[in-house]
Design an enzyme around this catalytic site. Structure first.
Site: not given
Ligand code: SAH
Length: 349
Positions: A91, A115, A111, A118, A336, A104
């Site tokens: 996406e 986290c 992944c 996420c 994400c 984006c």
């Molecule tokens: N793996 C990379 C890029 C992908 S995530 C990274 O960690 O930066 C892109 C951004 O979205 C990251 O800052 C991530 O922490 C954030 N993100 C992921 N899930 C999220 C959520 N549910 N709400 C807000 N930000 C989120």
């Protein structure tokens, strides 16, 4: 054997391929132009059919197609769902600003980083995207949107699903392809890369001469808290990150951006803000505060407005450059990995 992808190739590689097939050099230029416009073989009207048939035996032209499109009624943000040639879904999000259109892009299917907030990490890593599949997202969105009035995609953030620095070679090749003057020609200054903080790779990127705006997903002001929401924090400490971004800044001269997703009752206290100010002290950087998007499977809530602005005020008082990022497209599963998951779950049911 699976076919290779023509959009994985640089212009020079394409020229060599064409040369190897015994075709005149100018065909490479024609083919390159078609590919960057999102054309498939059948649309390449100025090319001999025999030549295209030969090519298509071993190659796919475009490895990706737009499979769904969801437009936010709130802010005009468009979320795209793409299908890859092996059926995997990824996406992306197109955000329209006054200064241009930011896309984006995703760099992996799934992944490995997992986290705690996420959606992308819920199924682990499925596979890396190739350079051409990352580029293909930009090409496909341009093909759908670019008109004479609208320049199409002008800015790129590698902030979709996946950890870009965990797919290092393909991401570097993508950075080269997308900024090629003969191709999409997106200015290197208009590209940002977001990482959870793979410190060795941050340094390597600078050593290898790439200069995207480095965006670090920090999300916590100390190692203990960071470890509890980001498994990668067990490998690299915040101190390691600070050293790596200092190195990056010295080599590239580019200010670092820190992303801080605010989780209610977890990382949003005034004490956290004070600690965070200490972490970034002396760094040429900016902090983006983002209220967390709620992900059902993760069950963490975003901070309310009051906590976000209280947090921001503490940082400002300490002289830190900080903004609250508008959470765009929250009505269309903007975060994400959320959309891909929803569609897969629906199809399964
Ligand atoms: N793996 C990379 C890029 C992908 S995530 C990274 O960690 O930066 C892109 C951004 O979205 C990251 O800052 C991530 O922490 C954030 N993100 C992921 N899930 C999220 C959520 N549910 N709400 C807000 N930000 C989120």
């Amino acid at each position: 054997m699976a076919k290779s992808l023509l959009t994985d190739l640089s212009f020079e590689e394409l020229e060599n391929l064409i040369d190897g097939l015994g075709e005149p050099k100018f065909r490479a230029k024609q083919l390159w132009q078609w590919l960057n416009k999102g054309a498939d073989f059948e649309q390449m009207s100025n090319m001999p059919k025999v030549f295209l048939d030969k090519l298509s035996q071993n190659y796919n032209a475009q490895g990706i197609e737009i499979y769904g499109e969801f437009k936010s009624r709130k802010d005009g943000t468009i979320k795209y769902l793409y299908k890859l040639s092996d059926g995997n879904l990824i996406e992306g999000v197109l955000m329209k600003y006054k200064y241009g259109n930011t896309l984006c892009v995703s760099t992996q299917v799934g992944c490995r980083m997992n986290c705690a907030f996420c959606a992308s990490g819920l199924d682990g890593l499925i596979r890396n995207l190739t350079a051409g599949e990352i580029l293909g997202q930009v090409i496909a969105v341009n093909a759908r949107n670019a008109t004479e009035k609208d320049r199409g995609v002008t800015n790129i953030v590698l902030m979709g699903s996946g950890e870009p620095l965990d797919n290092y070679a393909n991401v570097c090749k993508f950075l080269t392809l997308v900024s090629d003057e003969k191709g999409l020609n997106i200015s290197k200054r208009n590209i940002s890369l977001s990482t959870c903080g793979l410190c060795d790779k941050i340094k390597q990127l600078a050593d290898d001469g790439f200069t995207p705006t480095m965006t670090i997903s920090l999300h916590a002001p100390n190692d203990e808290m960071r470890k509890s929401i980001m498994p990668i924090a067990k490998k690299y400490s915040i101190d390691d990150i600070v050293k790596a971004v200092k190195y990056y800044f010295e080599k590239t001269g580019r200010r670092i951006i820190f992303e801080y997703s605010m989780i209610s009752g977890k990382n949003d206290s005034e004490e956290c803000a004070r600690q965070l100010a200490g972490v970034v002290k002396g760094l040429a950087c900016h902090i983006n505060l983002i209220p967390l998007n709620y992900v059902k499977e993760r069950g963490l809530d975003g901070s309310n407005k009051k906590s976000v602005y209280r947090f921001m005020a503490v940082l400002e008082k300490q002289g830190v450059s900080v903004t609250v990022r508008r959470s765009m497209g929250s009505d269309i599963d903007g975060a994400c990995g959320q959309l891909r998951r929803k569609v897969i779950n629906n199809e399964d049911n």
